[in-house]
Design an enzyme around this catalytic site. Structure first.
Site, short mmCIF file in Angstrom:
data_model
loop_
_atom_site.label_atom_id
_atom_site.label_comp_id
_atom_site.label_asym_id
_atom_site.label_seq_id
_atom_site.Cartn_x
_atom_site.Cartn_y
_atom_site.Cartn_z
N ASP A 82 -11.26 7.73 -14.33
CA ASP A 82 -9.85 7.71 -13.93
C ASP A 82 -9.14 6.39 -14.26
OD1 ASP A 82 -10.18 10.22 -12.89
OD2 ASP A 82 -10.05 9.63 -10.77
N LYS A 111 -2.58 8.07 -8.02
CA LYS A 111 -2.30 9.29 -8.80
C LYS A 111 -2.52 10.52 -7.94
CE LYS A 111 -6.83 10.59 -9.10
NZ LYS A 111 -7.40 11.73 -8.44
P1 ATP Z 1 -11.06 9.19 -6.99
O1 ATP Z 1 -9.79 9.88 -6.65
O2 ATP Z 1 -10.99 8.39 -8.27
O3 ATP Z 1 -12.27 10.05 -6.92
P2 ATP Z 1 -10.89 8.00 -4.42
O4 ATP Z 1 -9.44 7.67 -4.40
O5 ATP Z 1 -11.33 9.20 -3.68
O6 ATP Z 1 -11.35 8.06 -5.91
P3 ATP Z 1 -11.50 5.25 -3.97
O7 ATP Z 1 -10.43 4.75 -3.05
O8 ATP Z 1 -11.41 4.85 -5.38
O9 ATP Z 1 -11.69 6.79 -3.84
O10 ATP Z 1 -12.88 4.76 -3.32
C1 ATP Z 1 -14.10 5.42 -3.54
C2 ATP Z 1 -15.23 4.46 -3.11
O11 ATP Z 1 -15.31 3.44 -4.08
C3 ATP Z 1 -14.97 3.77 -1.79
O12 ATP Z 1 -15.56 4.46 -0.73
C4 ATP Z 1 -15.58 2.39 -1.98
O13 ATP Z 1 -16.87 2.32 -1.44
C5 ATP Z 1 -15.69 2.20 -3.48
N1 ATP Z 1 -14.82 1.15 -4.06
C6 ATP Z 1 -15.18 0.24 -4.97
N2 ATP Z 1 -14.15 -0.55 -5.30
C7 ATP Z 1 -13.11 -0.14 -4.58
C8 ATP Z 1 -11.76 -0.59 -4.51
N3 ATP Z 1 -11.29 -1.61 -5.23
N4 ATP Z 1 -10.94 0.08 -3.68
C9 ATP Z 1 -11.41 1.12 -2.97
N5 ATP Z 1 -12.66 1.54 -2.99
C10 ATP Z 1 -13.53 0.94 -3.79
#
Ligand code: ATP
Length: 310
Positions: A150, A23
């Site tokens: 989210d 997203k």
């Molecule tokens: P958001 O935009 O919802 O704040 P994000 O996209 O910045 O999230 P994610 O890729 O969801 O970040 O990852 C955040 C942290 O969550 C990662 O650093 C990791 O340690 C943890 N995590 C747990 N499960 C997952 C997963 N399936 N994929 C990625 N990261 C994960």
């Protein structure tokens, strides 16, 4: 006597694979810090055509594997949001979470594109189908909200206004296809760190209650990229730039390549560029990649569908 088939749960076999989108927040308005530690948000989500795939296969014990260029950055234990989703669903139905989950990861990790939330939504749907539960959609959305703010949007896809902590969703109409380029950065940003930096930067400000922008909702309804470009807003952007000043160069490179608008995606550090059409997307992605101001740049479109069994 033979039992009728309907008396026992279905015994599905094989593997169920679910595709789930990333997203971008086209509006992320952040209110002041609430006493419960959360922020009120006016959060307009748009699902974009970058996907993870989550496959669920019956197994003797819970197992999780990840493939893709960022696989090493993803936890492969019970803290993975996909594993937590499988556990939650199993627990609600009195089952053991004996499943092998495989995540084919294409969404940047810790990139502000809700990759972990996407995997949780994907795992929930894949396990639901693998275990023959066929849980009603509303109930699955409720489980999504328990897993993270989210996650309901990752499940639903399309476009939606998220209020409260972001998890109270109202679907939004989108009147056309928008073209985007996403520039992934080296290394992630922690979402809690970015919120903390946002609070620190605004410590002396009067922060108004966040409300959805009428101009932005109208631009989405009309499918009008120029109008959407003028209405994009991310209150976390100054904080992401403060923690990662080099992102300013990435944003400027995309604008110089002809993007209609540039913004940090969610808590960053992925940068999002709204462009006029597919040609402009290809040019912008090429210039961003060649500039060395990002790790990789990808062109795609929105809106994208939510979690889908493939
Ligand atoms: P958001 O935009 O919802 O704040 P994000 O996209 O910045 O999230 P994610 O890729 O969801 O970040 O990852 C955040 C942290 O969550 C990662 O650093 C990791 O340690 C943890 N995590 C747990 N499960 C997952 C997963 N399936 N994929 C990625 N990261 C994960």
């Amino acid at each position: 006597m033979t039992q009728p088939a309907a008396a026992t749960p279905a015994e599905p076999t094989g593997t169920i694979t679910v595709r789930v989108p990333a997203k971008v927040n086209v509006q992320l308005s952040v209110g002041g810090l609430r006493p419960d530690g959360f922020h009120s948000l006016a959060n307009v989500f748009l699902a974009v055509g970058l996907y993870d795939s989550v496959s669920a296969t019956r197994a003797e014990e819970p197992r999780l594997t990840v493939s893709g260029p960022d696989a090493a950055l993803v936890p492969q234990d019970r803290t993975n949001l996909a594993a937590r989703a499988a556990e939650l669903l199993a627990e609600r139905h009195g089952l053991a979470p004996e499943v092998h989950l495989h995540i084919a990861k294409d969404i940047p990790v810790a990139g502000g594109m809700a990759g972990g939330s996407a995997d949780a939504a994907g795992a929930l749907l894949a396990c639901d189908r693998l275990w023959g539960l066929n849980t009603p959609r509303e109930e699955l959305l409720g489980l999504c909200a328990e897993l993270g703010s989210d996650v309901p949007f990752s499940f639903a896809g399309g476009a939606a206004l998220g209020e409260g902590r972001g998890e109270v969703l109202t679907p939004l109409e989108v009147g056309g296809t928008f073209h985007w380029v996403f520039a992934a950065a080296d290394g992630g940003l922690s979402t809690p760190d970015v919120y903390r930096e946002c609070d620190r930067l605004r410590a002396d400000d009067d922060v108004p209650e966040p409300v959805a922008s009428e101009a932005l909702l109208a631009a989405l309804r009309a499918g009008d990229a120029q109008a959407l470009a003028g209405a994009l807003r991310n209150d976390l952007q100054p904080a992401a730039l403060s923690l990662r000043p080099s992102l300013a160069e990435t944003l400027n490179t995309g604008l110089a390549a002809g993007a209609l608008a540039a913004l940090v995606s969610g808590s960053g550090p992925t940068c999002a560029f709204l462009v006029a059409d597919a040609d402009s997307a290809a040019r912008t992605a090429h210039n961003l990649t060649a500039s060395g101001t990002c790790r990789a740049a990808r062109a795609t479109t929105s809106p994208a569908p939510g979690a889908t069994v493939v």
